[in-house]
Write an enzyme that holds these catalytic residues in place. Structure first.
Site, PDB file in Angstrom:
ATOM      1  N   THR A  41       0.920  -1.358  -0.003  1.00  0.00           N
ATOM      2  CA  THR A  41      -0.195  -0.012   0.008  1.00  0.00           C
ATOM      3  C   THR A  41       0.914   1.207  -0.013  1.00  0.00           C
ATOM      4  OG1 THR A  41      -1.750  -1.122   1.427  1.00  0.00           O
ATOM      5  CG2 THR A  41      -1.803   1.194   1.212  1.00  0.00           C
ATOM      6  N   CYS A  42       1.680   1.244   0.759  1.00  0.00           N
ATOM      7  CA  CYS A  42       2.592   2.354   0.960  1.00  0.00           C
ATOM      8  C   CYS A  42       3.365   3.054  -0.262  1.00  0.00           C
ATOM      9  CB  CYS A  42       3.668   2.244   2.161  1.00  0.00           C
ATOM     10  SG  CYS A  42       4.856   3.542   2.055  1.00  0.00           S
ATOM     11  N   CYS A  47       1.158   6.295   1.049  1.00  0.00           N
ATOM     12  CA  CYS A  47       1.933   7.155   1.635  1.00  0.00           C
ATOM     13  C   CYS A  47       2.805   7.985   0.405  1.00  0.00           C
ATOM     14  CB  CYS A  47       3.008   6.752   2.716  1.00  0.00           C
ATOM     15  SG  CYS A  47       2.275   5.409   3.576  1.00  0.00           S
ATOM     16  N   LYS A  50       0.637   9.426  -2.237  1.00  0.00           N
ATOM     17  CA  LYS A  50      -0.055  10.567  -1.461  1.00  0.00           C
ATOM     18  C   LYS A  50       0.744  11.838  -1.395  1.00  0.00           C
ATOM     19  CE  LYS A  50       0.064  10.990   2.210  1.00  0.00           C
ATOM     20  NZ  LYS A  50      -0.592  10.190   3.529  1.00  0.00           N
ATOM     21  N   TYR A 176      -7.913   9.893   8.297  1.00  0.00           N
ATOM     22  CA  TYR A 176      -6.581  10.426   7.675  1.00  0.00           C
ATOM     23  C   TYR A 176      -7.017  10.526   6.263  1.00  0.00           C
ATOM     24  CZ  TYR A 176      -3.631   8.733  11.327  1.00  0.00           C
ATOM     25  OH  TYR A 176      -2.688   8.675  12.517  1.00  0.00           O
ATOM     26  N   ILE A 177      -7.336   9.407   5.412  1.00  0.00           N
ATOM     27  CA  ILE A 177      -7.322   9.808   4.034  1.00  0.00           C
ATOM     28  C   ILE A 177      -8.449  10.634   3.615  1.00  0.00           C
ATOM     29  CG2 ILE A 177      -8.000   8.331   1.954  1.00  0.00           C
ATOM     30  CD1 ILE A 177      -6.947   5.640   3.558  1.00  0.00           C
ATOM     31  N   GLU A 180      -7.000  14.008   3.776  1.00  0.00           N
ATOM     32  CA  GLU A 180      -5.812  14.336   3.150  1.00  0.00           C
ATOM     33  C   GLU A 180      -6.178  14.321   1.611  1.00  0.00           C
ATOM     34  OE1 GLU A 180      -2.149  12.255   5.461  1.00  0.00           O
ATOM     35  OE2 GLU A 180      -2.906  11.156   3.918  1.00  0.00           O
ATOM     36  N   GLY A 260     -12.255   3.937   6.191  1.00  0.00           N
ATOM     37  CA  GLY A 260     -11.612   2.557   7.047  1.00  0.00           C
ATOM     38  C   GLY A 260     -11.153   1.666   5.954  1.00  0.00           C
ATOM     39  N   ASP A 301      -0.887  -4.021   8.861  1.00  0.00           N
ATOM     40  CA  ASP A 301      -2.122  -3.646   8.911  1.00  0.00           C
ATOM     41  C   ASP A 301      -2.989  -4.824   8.849  1.00  0.00           C
ATOM     42  OD1 ASP A 301      -1.428  -1.196   8.196  1.00  0.00           O
ATOM     43  OD2 ASP A 301      -2.183  -0.863   6.352  1.00  0.00           O
ATOM     44  N   THR A 309       2.736   2.458   8.208  1.00  0.00           N
ATOM     45  CA  THR A 309       4.036   2.002   7.368  1.00  0.00           C
ATOM     46  C   THR A 309       5.310   1.648   8.565  1.00  0.00           C
ATOM     47  OG1 THR A 309       3.457   2.696   5.380  1.00  0.00           O
ATOM     48  CG2 THR A 309       5.740   2.281   5.773  1.00  0.00           C
ATOM     49  N   HIS A 434      15.512  30.908  16.116  1.00  0.00           N
ATOM     50  CA  HIS A 434      14.797  31.902  15.875  1.00  0.00           C
ATOM     51  C   HIS A 434      14.955  32.430  14.320  1.00  0.00           C
ATOM     52  CE1 HIS A 434      12.380  35.191  16.730  1.00  0.00           C
ATOM     53  NE2 HIS A 434      13.167  36.010  16.242  1.00  0.00           N
ATOM     54  N   GLU A 439      10.172  26.997  17.566  1.00  0.00           N
ATOM     55  CA  GLU A 439      10.617  27.500  18.718  1.00  0.00           C
ATOM     56  C   GLU A 439       9.626  27.730  19.867  1.00  0.00           C
ATOM     57  OE1 GLU A 439      12.356  31.529  18.548  1.00  0.00           O
ATOM     58  OE2 GLU A 439      11.093  31.993  16.735  1.00  0.00           O
TER      59      GLU A 439
HETATM   60  P1  NDP Z   1      -9.540   5.978   9.655  1.00  0.00           P
HETATM   61  O1  NDP Z   1      -9.954   4.844  10.414  1.00  0.00           O
HETATM   62  O2  NDP Z   1      -8.717   6.940   9.690  1.00  0.00           O
HETATM   63  O3  NDP Z   1     -10.993   6.713   9.202  1.00  0.00           O
HETATM   64  C1  NDP Z   1     -12.336   6.184   8.841  1.00  0.00           C
HETATM   65  C2  NDP Z   1     -13.284   7.338   8.990  1.00  0.00           C
HETATM   66  O4  NDP Z   1     -14.455   6.915   8.264  1.00  0.00           O
HETATM   67  C3  NDP Z   1     -13.508   7.960  10.322  1.00  0.00           C
HETATM   68  O5  NDP Z   1     -14.011   9.126  10.257  1.00  0.00           O
HETATM   69  C4  NDP Z   1     -14.994   7.143  10.518  1.00  0.00           C
HETATM   70  O6  NDP Z   1     -16.101   7.647  11.350  1.00  0.00           O
HETATM   71  C5  NDP Z   1     -15.618   6.958   9.016  1.00  0.00           C
HETATM   72  N1  NDP Z   1     -16.584   5.807   8.743  1.00  0.00           N
HETATM   73  C6  NDP Z   1     -16.219   4.603   9.310  1.00  0.00           C
HETATM   74  N2  NDP Z   1     -17.293   3.778   8.654  1.00  0.00           N
HETATM   75  C7  NDP Z   1     -18.216   4.787   8.179  1.00  0.00           C
HETATM   76  C8  NDP Z   1     -19.228   4.487   7.434  1.00  0.00           C
HETATM   77  N3  NDP Z   1     -19.961   3.225   7.411  1.00  0.00           N
HETATM   78  N4  NDP Z   1     -19.988   5.504   7.003  1.00  0.00           N
HETATM   79  C9  NDP Z   1     -19.269   6.834   7.039  1.00  0.00           C
HETATM   80  N5  NDP Z   1     -18.256   7.055   7.613  1.00  0.00           N
HETATM   81  C10 NDP Z   1     -17.676   5.883   8.140  1.00  0.00           C
HETATM   82  O7  NDP Z   1      -9.548   5.483   7.961  1.00  0.00           O
HETATM   83  P2  NDP Z   1      -8.949   5.818   6.702  1.00  0.00           P
HETATM   84  O8  NDP Z   1      -9.564   5.001   5.671  1.00  0.00           O
HETATM   85  O9  NDP Z   1      -9.018   7.515   6.423  1.00  0.00           O
HETATM   86  O10 NDP Z   1      -7.269   5.305   6.747  1.00  0.00           O
HETATM   87  C11 NDP Z   1      -7.064   4.115   7.391  1.00  0.00           C
HETATM   88  C12 NDP Z   1      -5.945   4.101   7.929  1.00  0.00           C
HETATM   89  O11 NDP Z   1      -4.728   4.193   7.347  1.00  0.00           O
HETATM   90  C13 NDP Z   1      -5.879   5.290   9.096  1.00  0.00           C
HETATM   91  O12 NDP Z   1      -6.355   4.856  10.154  1.00  0.00           O
HETATM   92  C14 NDP Z   1      -4.325   5.296   9.236  1.00  0.00           C
HETATM   93  O13 NDP Z   1      -3.679   4.593  10.111  1.00  0.00           O
HETATM   94  C15 NDP Z   1      -3.700   4.977   8.299  1.00  0.00           C
HETATM   95  N6  NDP Z   1      -3.321   5.933   7.158  1.00  0.00           N
HETATM   96  C16 NDP Z   1      -2.221   6.679   7.634  1.00  0.00           C
HETATM   97  C17 NDP Z   1      -1.974   8.063   7.002  1.00  0.00           C
HETATM   98  C18 NDP Z   1      -0.938   8.925   7.581  1.00  0.00           C
HETATM   99  O14 NDP Z   1      -0.014   8.413   8.362  1.00  0.00           O
HETATM  100  N7  NDP Z   1      -0.726  10.143   6.898  1.00  0.00           N
HETATM  101  C19 NDP Z   1      -2.372   8.335   5.759  1.00  0.00           C
HETATM  102  C20 NDP Z   1      -3.519   7.481   5.438  1.00  0.00           C
HETATM  103  C21 NDP Z   1      -4.069   6.516   5.733  1.00  0.00           C
HETATM  104  P3  NDP Z   1     -15.987   7.623  12.910  1.00  0.00           P
HETATM  105  O15 NDP Z   1     -14.879   8.527  13.393  1.00  0.00           O
HETATM  106  O16 NDP Z   1     -17.106   8.080  13.420  1.00  0.00           O
HETATM  107  O17 NDP Z   1     -15.693   6.292  13.251  1.00  0.00           O
END
Ligand code: NDP
Length: 450
Positions: A41-42, A47, A50, A176-177, A180, A260, A301, A309, A434, A439
């Site tokens: 994935t990364c 990552c 992205k 996150y996704i 972003e 998710g 994962d 990652t 500075h 800082e």
């Molecule tokens: P996340 O778990 O971060 O977020 C999932 C989001 O979807 C939450 O806001 C959740 O809401 C919502 N959700 C879940 N189920 C539903 C649904 N059925 N309908 C509507 N909304 C829903 O998942 P991501 O997909 O964004 O990313 C997966 C993982 O990948 C991240 O948790 C992270 O660990 C990793 N990642 C890291 C990055 C980085 O380090 N920069 C970048 C991208 C991904 P609720 O909060 O209410 O549960």
């Protein structure tokens, strides 16, 4: 014919490749099977591409800001196809590097889907491999919601390969996704509406930081709609119609679901071999990444611990030390820093204020909000946030949070301080650089009232 190995790794993503290479360096006979591209994935749909997209999405903003700094820039045009071609070239180069690293380490690369036949035998096509140890590092996959027309939406996997830049995008999710990609598409010129089912997105991050990101995204023109979700999608000519839970309707060229990711553990023969999966399909492991079957291990994962990652790589190193280095080593999941590459980015390490209050009762909070120096000339209405959470009895800094330019770069350094157990007094005794934004973290003296 079966072939004897010390280690068979399922999945050549960040975790699997690191484990395979390190085990081979310790003298083990290792093979790794991958059914898609090397790097997981990364490298391919996470990552790296992205971050390249994030760079691209910043350019219009930088060009706009240039005027206040004395530069007159002609209004440029963005070409999605060029970005995609350049991105694909870089990813292909990285795939090649991963192959080279495995070859140099003496790891046997196998293209294809691997499946356990029994706890010591793996099948790839017609071939059978016998291995002393098996490591499951198959990663995760973005989920789609079970709503009418859900299949009309895309996930991050497809977002990296779109034929053209959508003019209107609806992003569903608040992690996150979602955050972003809302920034990426907006920066490239699309109209973006983000739907999140709860009252404030980025659940799990510090509340001040979450609110700050929402404020800054709205200032940029991204439409954030909280307490709302997509309930149905329908094709409407070239567009997609989105029915929102509040009864409204949106029209978009693409609907991106970022709700998710789920572990890729199905149909690998895991349960038949005795490996336990939890209700989400994650491989259940102990503190050493060992499954219920003593010679089968899992990292990254697919274990759904922290989907990051560097965590998968850390787990890989601990696994190799445990199994091939004769030194039982637990991966350490405490105080892992992370960054959301939105605009401006949010990065943090340690506890949120709410988590710290729950754990310690009273905590001291130091908070600073300011306009970055650069924007005094560019005129951009952007505000940075920096926040320290301190446990008063020990004086230890237990949380560091930032929303602002380069937050990821800055928090990485402070993560070392936090891991080392630095106190607020030690932060105060550190002389700042500075003028920098960072800082601020060593000059905050006034406790904030909540
Ligand atoms: P996340 O778990 O971060 O977020 C999932 C989001 O979807 C939450 O806001 C959740 O809401 C919502 N959700 C879940 N189920 C539903 C649904 N059925 N309908 C509507 N909304 C829903 O998942 P991501 O997909 O964004 O990313 C997966 C993982 O990948 C991240 O948790 C992270 O660990 C990793 N990642 C890291 C990055 C980085 O380090 N920069 C970048 C991208 C991904 P609720 O909060 O209410 O549960």
């Amino acid at each position: 014919m079966s072939q004897d190995l010390d280690l068979f790794v399922l999945g050549a993503g960040s975790g699997g490749v690191r484990a395979a290479r390190m085990a081979a360096a310790d003298g083990a006979r290792v093979a790794v099977a991958e059914e898609r591209d090397l790097g997981g994935t990364c490298v391919n749909v996470g990552c790296i591409p992205k971050k390249l997209f994030v760079y691209a999405s910043h350019v219009a903003e930088d060009a706009h800001d240039a005027a206040g700094l004395g530069w007159s820039m002609p209004r440029g045009a963005f070409d999605w196809e060029t970005l995609l071609a350049n991105k694909n070239r870089e990813i292909a180069r990285l795939n090649g590097i991963y192959a080279q690293l495995l070859d140099q380490a003496g790891v046997r690369r196998i293209a294809g889907r691997a499946r356990l036949v029994d706890p010591h035998t793996v099948a790839v096509g017609e071939e059978r491999y016998r291995a002393e140890h098996i490591l499951v590092a198959t990663g995760g996959w973005p989920s789609l919601p079970e709503i009418p027309g859900g299949e009309l939406g895309i996930t991050s996997n497809e977002a990296f390969h779109l034929k053209r830049l959508p003019r209107r995008v609806v992003v569903v999710g608040g992690g996150y996704i979602a955050v972003e990609f809302a920034g990426i598409f907006h920066g490239m010129g699309a109209e973006v509406t983000q739907l999140y089912r709860g009252p404030l997105f980025l659940r799990g991050f510090d509340d001040d930081a979450r609110a700050q990101v929402a404020q800054e995204m709205r200032k940029r023109g991204i439409e954030l709609r909280f307490d709302s979700n997509a309930v149905a999608l329908e094709r409407a000519g070239d567009a997609i119609r989105v029915d929102v839970s509040d009864g409204s309707r949106l029209e978009a060229d693409e609907v991106l679901f970022a709700i998710g990711r789920h572990p890729l553990s199905a149909d690998l023969g895991l349960e038949e071999a005795g490996v336990e999966l939890d209700a989400n399909g994650a491989v259940v492991v102990d503190a050493y990444s060992r499954t219920r079957v003593p010679n089968i291990w899992a990292i990254g994962d697919v274990t759904n611990r922290l989907q990051l990652t560097p965590v998968a790589i850390h787990e890989a190193m601990a696994f190799v030390r445990t199994v091939f280095g004769g030194e039982p080593t637990r991966p350490d999941h405490a105080d892992v820093a992370s960054c959301i590459f939105c605009q401006p980015p949010l990065a943090s390490v340690g506890l949120t204020e709410a988590e710290a209050r729950e754990r310690y009762g009273a905590v001291d909070v130091y908070r600073s909000r300011f306009r970055p120096l650069k924007h005094t000339l560019t005129g951009r209405d952007e505000e940075s946030l920096m926040k320290l959470v301190v446990e008063p009895e020990s004086n230890r800094v237990v949380g560091v949070h930032m929303v602002g330019a380069d937050a990821g770069e800055i928090i990485q350094g402070f993560a070392v301080a936090l891991k080392a157990g630095a106190t607020k007094a030690q932060f105060d005794a550190t002389v700042g650089i500075h003028p920098t934004a960072a800082e601020e973290f060593v000059t905050m003296r006034e406790k904030a009232t909540s």
